[in-house]
Motif scaffolding. Structure first.
Motif, short mmCIF file in Angstrom:
data_model
loop_
_atom_site.label_atom_id
_atom_site.label_comp_id
_atom_site.label_asym_id
_atom_site.label_seq_id
_atom_site.Cartn_x
_atom_site.Cartn_y
_atom_site.Cartn_z
N VAL A 1 50.59 40.16 42.54
CA VAL A 1 51.28 40.72 41.37
C VAL A 1 50.65 40.21 40.08
CG1 VAL A 1 53.48 40.92 40.15
CG2 VAL A 1 53.45 41.00 42.65
N HIS A 2 50.80 38.92 39.79
CA HIS A 2 50.42 38.38 38.49
C HIS A 2 48.91 38.30 38.26
CE1 HIS A 2 54.38 37.52 36.94
NE2 HIS A 2 54.71 37.04 38.12
N ARG A 3 48.13 37.95 39.27
CA ARG A 3 46.68 37.77 39.08
C ARG A 3 45.84 38.53 40.09
NH1 ARG A 3 45.80 35.74 33.95
NH2 ARG A 3 47.58 34.42 33.48
N GLY A 4 46.43 39.54 40.69
CA GLY A 4 45.72 40.38 41.63
C GLY A 4 46.67 41.47 42.12
N THR A 5 46.23 42.20 43.11
CA THR A 5 47.06 43.23 43.74
C THR A 5 46.99 43.05 45.25
OG1 THR A 5 45.26 44.83 43.99
CG2 THR A 5 46.48 44.87 41.89
N GLU A 6 47.81 43.78 45.96
CA GLU A 6 47.76 43.69 47.41
C GLU A 6 46.40 44.13 47.95
OE1 GLU A 6 50.95 44.58 50.81
OE2 GLU A 6 51.69 45.01 48.80
N HIS A 7 45.79 45.11 47.27
CA HIS A 7 44.48 45.63 47.71
C HIS A 7 43.32 44.78 47.22
CE1 HIS A 7 46.49 49.05 49.41
NE2 HIS A 7 47.09 49.28 48.25
N ARG A 8 43.51 44.05 46.14
CA ARG A 8 42.47 43.14 45.59
C ARG A 8 43.16 41.87 45.12
NH1 ARG A 8 39.12 39.80 44.60
NH2 ARG A 8 37.26 40.10 43.36
N PRO A 9 43.61 41.04 46.10
CA PRO A 9 44.36 39.85 45.72
C PRO A 9 43.52 38.84 44.96
CG PRO A 9 43.98 39.89 48.09
CD PRO A 9 43.43 41.17 47.53
N ALA B 1 37.02 36.11 41.36
CA ALA B 1 36.12 36.93 40.54
C ALA B 1 36.55 38.39 40.58
CB ALA B 1 34.68 36.79 41.03
N GLY B 2 36.87 38.95 39.45
CA GLY B 2 37.20 40.36 39.35
C GLY B 2 38.64 40.73 39.67
N ALA B 3 39.43 39.79 40.20
CA ALA B 3 40.83 40.10 40.51
C ALA B 3 41.63 40.13 39.21
CB ALA B 3 41.41 39.07 41.48
N VAL B 4 42.50 41.13 39.08
CA VAL B 4 43.31 41.29 37.89
C VAL B 4 44.71 41.73 38.32
CG1 VAL B 4 43.61 42.53 35.70
CG2 VAL B 4 41.31 41.99 36.52
N ARG C 1 40.41 35.07 36.80
CA ARG C 1 39.44 34.12 36.25
C ARG C 1 40.05 33.37 35.06
NH1 ARG C 1 35.34 33.75 32.43
NH2 ARG C 1 33.34 33.03 33.24
N GLU C 2 40.74 34.10 34.19
CA GLU C 2 41.38 33.50 33.02
C GLU C 2 42.42 32.45 33.44
OE1 GLU C 2 44.72 35.56 30.62
OE2 GLU C 2 42.85 36.05 29.57
N TYR C 3 43.19 32.78 34.45
CA TYR C 3 44.21 31.85 34.98
C TYR C 3 43.56 30.55 35.43
CZ TYR C 3 47.43 29.93 38.49
OH TYR C 3 48.23 29.10 39.25
N VAL C 4 42.50 30.64 36.23
CA VAL C 4 41.84 29.45 36.76
C VAL C 4 41.24 28.63 35.62
CG1 VAL C 4 39.91 28.62 38.18
CG2 VAL C 4 41.42 30.42 39.05
N LEU C 5 40.53 29.28 34.70
CA LEU C 5 39.87 28.55 33.61
C LEU C 5 40.89 27.95 32.64
CD1 LEU C 5 36.81 30.89 32.95
CD2 LEU C 5 36.92 28.81 34.36
N ALA D 1 33.04 26.40 37.94
CA ALA D 1 31.59 26.42 37.69
C ALA D 1 30.95 27.64 38.34
CB ALA D 1 30.95 25.13 38.19
N MET D 2 31.39 27.98 39.53
CA MET D 2 30.87 29.17 40.21
C MET D 2 31.26 30.44 39.46
SD MET D 2 31.46 28.33 44.20
CE MET D 2 30.56 27.04 45.03
N LEU D 3 32.49 30.48 38.97
CA LEU D 3 32.94 31.65 38.19
C LEU D 3 32.14 31.79 36.91
CD1 LEU D 3 36.80 31.29 38.59
CD2 LEU D 3 35.38 33.11 39.55
N GLU D 4 31.93 30.68 36.21
CA GLU D 4 31.20 30.72 34.95
C GLU D 4 29.74 31.08 35.15
OE1 GLU D 4 32.39 26.89 33.38
OE2 GLU D 4 33.95 27.86 32.17
N ALA D 5 29.20 30.75 36.33
CA ALA D 5 27.82 31.09 36.65
C ALA D 5 27.69 32.50 37.21
CB ALA D 5 27.25 30.08 37.65
N GLY D 6 28.84 33.20 37.31
CA GLY D 6 28.82 34.56 37.86
C GLY D 6 28.86 34.59 39.36
N GLY D 7 29.05 33.44 39.99
CA GLY D 7 29.11 33.36 41.44
C GLY D 7 30.35 34.02 42.00
N GLY D 8 30.23 34.48 43.21
CA GLY D 8 31.36 35.06 43.91
C GLY D 8 31.53 36.54 43.70
N MET D 9 30.88 37.11 42.69
CA MET D 9 31.06 38.54 42.39
C MET D 9 30.65 39.42 43.57
SD MET D 9 32.49 39.01 39.60
CE MET D 9 32.52 39.01 37.84
N SER D 10 29.51 39.12 44.17
CA SER D 10 29.04 39.99 45.26
C SER D 10 29.49 39.48 46.62
CB SER D 10 27.52 40.08 45.23
OG SER D 10 26.96 38.78 45.42
#
Length: 180
Positions: free
Chosen positions: A41-49, A133-136, A143-147, A168-177
């Motif tokens: 709900v707050h930081r993701g969805t059921e389909h993209r938690p 990464a990318g969950a909203v 990402r905003e929540y974690v940072l 650090a992984m998020l800030e480096a763009g890690g995890g996206m793919s």
């Protein structure tokens, strides 16, 4: 006089959303802060938690205790139940916390329900970064929540090496793919 305290260990520390009379650093024993809850709900969805913090068994957790006026207690509890119990992944508990001045007070807290479908369990930092990464969700990007949480912990002088590694992984763009 009965005091009413609320213990925050994640976003409640930096975004409590309710009025309080006093704010103190506090420690809860028997639980640790863990990025172990799939957010639908707050930081993701059921389909993209996404992932959010929970109090999970073991260790101790330094967070923030908020003392709420007696006249505000019922409204604060209603607000917190609406915010924290949306999918029932947390259990509402009153637990003792130790304030920085040494006092022990009972505080309302939300503990992870390990039997709930949203419980993520132990993840590697890379798995967590890929999930975040990318969950909203309705409260914004994961990402905003974690940072934000990590920045607040640093302001309080609290080190969380594992969460720092995820950030650090998020800030480096890690995890996206790496998303499954």
């Amino acid at each position: 006089m009965d005091e009413f305290w609320v213990f925050g260990y994640g976003s409640l520390m930096w975004n409590p959303g309710f009025r309080f009379e006093e704010k103190r650093t506090a420690r809860a024993f028997g639980y640790r802060r863990s990025l172990c809850v799939h957010s639908w709900v707050h930081r993701g969805t059921e389909h993209r938690p996404g992932l959010v913090l929970g109090l999970d068994y073991g260790g101790s957790c330094i967070g923030t205790a908020f003392r709420v006026a007696s006249s505000e207690k019922a409204d604060v509890i209603d607000y917190l139940r609406e915010r924290e119990l949306v999918t029932r992944v947390y259990k509402e508990r009153t637990m003792p916390v130790q304030l920085a001045d040494g006092r022990r007070v009972p505080a309302l807290a939300y503990v992870t329900d390990r039997s709930h479908a949203q419980y993520a369990g132990a993840l590697t930092a890379a798995q967590a970064a890929a999930t975040v990464a990318g969950a909203v969700g309705k409260s914004g990007p994961n990402r905003e929540y974690v940072l934000n949480t990590l920045a607040h912990l640093k302001e309080m002088g609290i080190r969380d090496h594992w969460l720092e590694e995820v950030a650090a992984m998020l800030e480096a763009g890690g995890g996206m793919s790496a998303r499954a």
